[in-house]
Design a protein around this motif. Structure first.
Motif, mmCIF file in Angstrom:
data_model
loop_
_atom_site.group_PDB
_atom_site.id
_atom_site.type_symbol
_atom_site.label_atom_id
_atom_site.label_comp_id
_atom_site.label_asym_id
_atom_site.label_seq_id
_atom_site.Cartn_x
_atom_site.Cartn_y
_atom_site.Cartn_z
ATOM 1 N N THR A 86 -6.090 6.638 -0.586
ATOM 2 C CA THR A 86 -6.419 5.252 -0.929
ATOM 3 C C THR A 86 -6.435 5.049 -2.445
ATOM 4 O OG1 THR A 86 -8.821 5.673 -0.970
ATOM 5 C CG2 THR A 86 -7.825 5.046 1.151
ATOM 6 N N ARG A 87 -6.301 6.117 -3.199
ATOM 7 C CA ARG A 87 -6.277 5.995 -4.661
ATOM 8 C C ARG A 87 -4.953 5.393 -5.126
ATOM 9 N NH1 ARG A 87 -9.296 10.996 -7.611
ATOM 10 N NH2 ARG A 87 -11.144 11.124 -6.275
ATOM 11 N N SER A 88 -4.937 4.956 -6.379
ATOM 12 C CA SER A 88 -3.696 4.415 -6.938
ATOM 13 C C SER A 88 -2.625 5.497 -6.904
ATOM 14 C CB SER A 88 -3.920 3.951 -8.373
ATOM 15 O OG SER A 88 -4.863 2.894 -8.415
ATOM 16 N N PRO A 89 -1.412 5.150 -6.454
ATOM 17 C CA PRO A 89 -0.374 6.178 -6.299
ATOM 18 C C PRO A 89 0.156 6.682 -7.628
ATOM 19 C CG PRO A 89 0.536 3.996 -5.883
ATOM 20 C CD PRO A 89 -0.942 3.817 -6.036
ATOM 21 N N ASN A 90 0.592 7.927 -7.614
ATOM 22 C CA ASN A 90 1.305 8.517 -8.741
ATOM 23 C C ASN A 90 2.353 9.463 -8.176
ATOM 24 O OD1 ASN A 90 -0.102 10.871 -7.998
ATOM 25 N ND2 ASN A 90 -1.731 10.482 -9.487
ATOM 26 N N ALA A 123 4.460 3.796 -1.945
ATOM 27 C CA ALA A 123 4.141 4.372 -3.252
ATOM 28 C C ALA A 123 5.335 4.256 -4.192
ATOM 29 C CB ALA A 123 3.737 5.839 -3.091
ATOM 30 N N ALA A 126 5.399 0.706 -5.329
ATOM 31 C CA ALA A 126 4.285 0.441 -6.240
ATOM 32 C C ALA A 126 4.546 1.015 -7.634
ATOM 33 C CB ALA A 126 2.993 1.018 -5.664
#
Length: 323
Positions: A86-90, A123, A126
């Motif tokens: 659920t964290r911001s994708p990288n 992702a 995003a």
């Protein structure tokens, strides 16, 4: 091992695996990043051992390999359970998602694999990777992104066709097969490029199978079928050119049989999408001939594989998808 075809040309390059391994061993990464690195490492080990099992002739060695495969697979699934997606994708999260999807698919959980690939696709969007037009071969990060793109594309289109669900990755502004860098000394890279090309054919075929309601699709069905049949012929010619002279490596022989099976299975499906083939004797015979060649290729794979425990899903995958 790469020249023997035991290392699959997925989204994780050898240099990436070395960097992840050094980071874990030197204890320079912690928390979620460490879990993502470990998931990728365990996934790569699981896939490698699965491919080794296909050509291992010693029964005792096969037993040890199978035990190791199960240990690495369990470790991969445990990391997958603990990662917070659920964290911001990288980029590292994207790599972990694809690695998890690969191992889940090896376990036969196609729906869960498709779900993980759909998250990986989101992702990519995003992070804006789907809009990248050029990739600097000297940049390690851009090479990792490039590999993630073609591998996600392959998984997304293939799993979506298997489950008859809409794909998650949007249309790319380039041919995804161009992202696969090939090396004549590494035959597996040639196989992967062909599979990505076939995934592109599947993407078009799936839109017709699902009866895409968009007017531009419905009104151009015959044109689309003609185009993908032309593309299939081109891919078929390429397969014949690349596979000779035949390799003596058992894993490479199996891989070409897998490619043949994939090609003829897709070709059979495309012919069946053409309603005129139901009334044309020549096309019906061609469809039947392709189906028989697909079955023959599958039997050839089984002949080269030493035990049922070492049959990998990458070719059973296609059998289920198109029969």
């Amino acid at each position: 091992m790469e020249k023997q075809g035991l290392v699959w040309a997925d989204h994780l390059a050898s240099d990436t695996m070395e960097r992840f391994s050094l980071a874990i061993m030197s204890n320079t990464v912690h928390g979620q990043v460490a879990l993502q690195y470990k998931l990728c490492l365990f996934s790569k080990a699981t896939t490698f051992i699965s491919r080794w099992l296909r050509v291992c002739l010693a029964d005792q060695m096969s037993d040890y390999l199978d035990k190791s495969r199960k240990i690495y697979a369990a470790a991969t699934l445990e990391c997958l359970r603990r990662i917070d997606f659920t964290r911001s994708p990288n980029l590292q999260m994207l790599q972990a998602l694809l690695a998890g999807a690969a191992v889940v698919q090896l376990h036969g959980d196609t729906t869960r694999s498709w779900f993980l690939v759909s998250l990986a696709s989101r992702a990519i969007v995003a992070l804006g990777y789907h809009k990248m037009m050029t990739f600097d071969p000297e940049s390690d990060e851009e090479n990792e992104i490039r590999r993630c793109l073609y591998y996600c594309y392959y998984m997304d289109k293939t799993l979506s066709m298997l489950l008859l669900r809409s794909p998650s990755l949007p249309q790319l502004p380039f041919n995804p097969a161009d992202l696969v860098y090939t090396d004549p000394q590494l035959p597996i890279s040639l196989h992967v490029k062909i599979l990505v090309k076939l995934a592109r054919v599947q993407d078009v075929a799936l839109s017709l199978v699902l009866k895409d309601p968009r007017p531009q699709v419905l009104t151009t069905k015959e044109y689309m079928l003609e185009n993908i049949q032309t593309e299939l012929k081109s891919i078929g010619d390429e397969i014949q050119q690349l596979r000779y002279p035949p390799s003596r490596e058992p894993s490479i022989m199996i891989e070409w049989d897998t490619v043949d099976f994939t090609f003829f299975s897709i070709a059979t499906t495309v012919l069946r999408l053409d309603s005129s083939s139901l009334h044309d004797k020549t096309r019906r015979e061609k469809c039947l001939r392709y189906a028989r060649k697909a079955l023959h290729s599958m039997q050839a794979c089984q002949k080269h594989i030493c035990s049922t425990s070492s049959i990998t899903p990458d070719y059973l995958f296609w059998y289920v998808a198109f029969h």
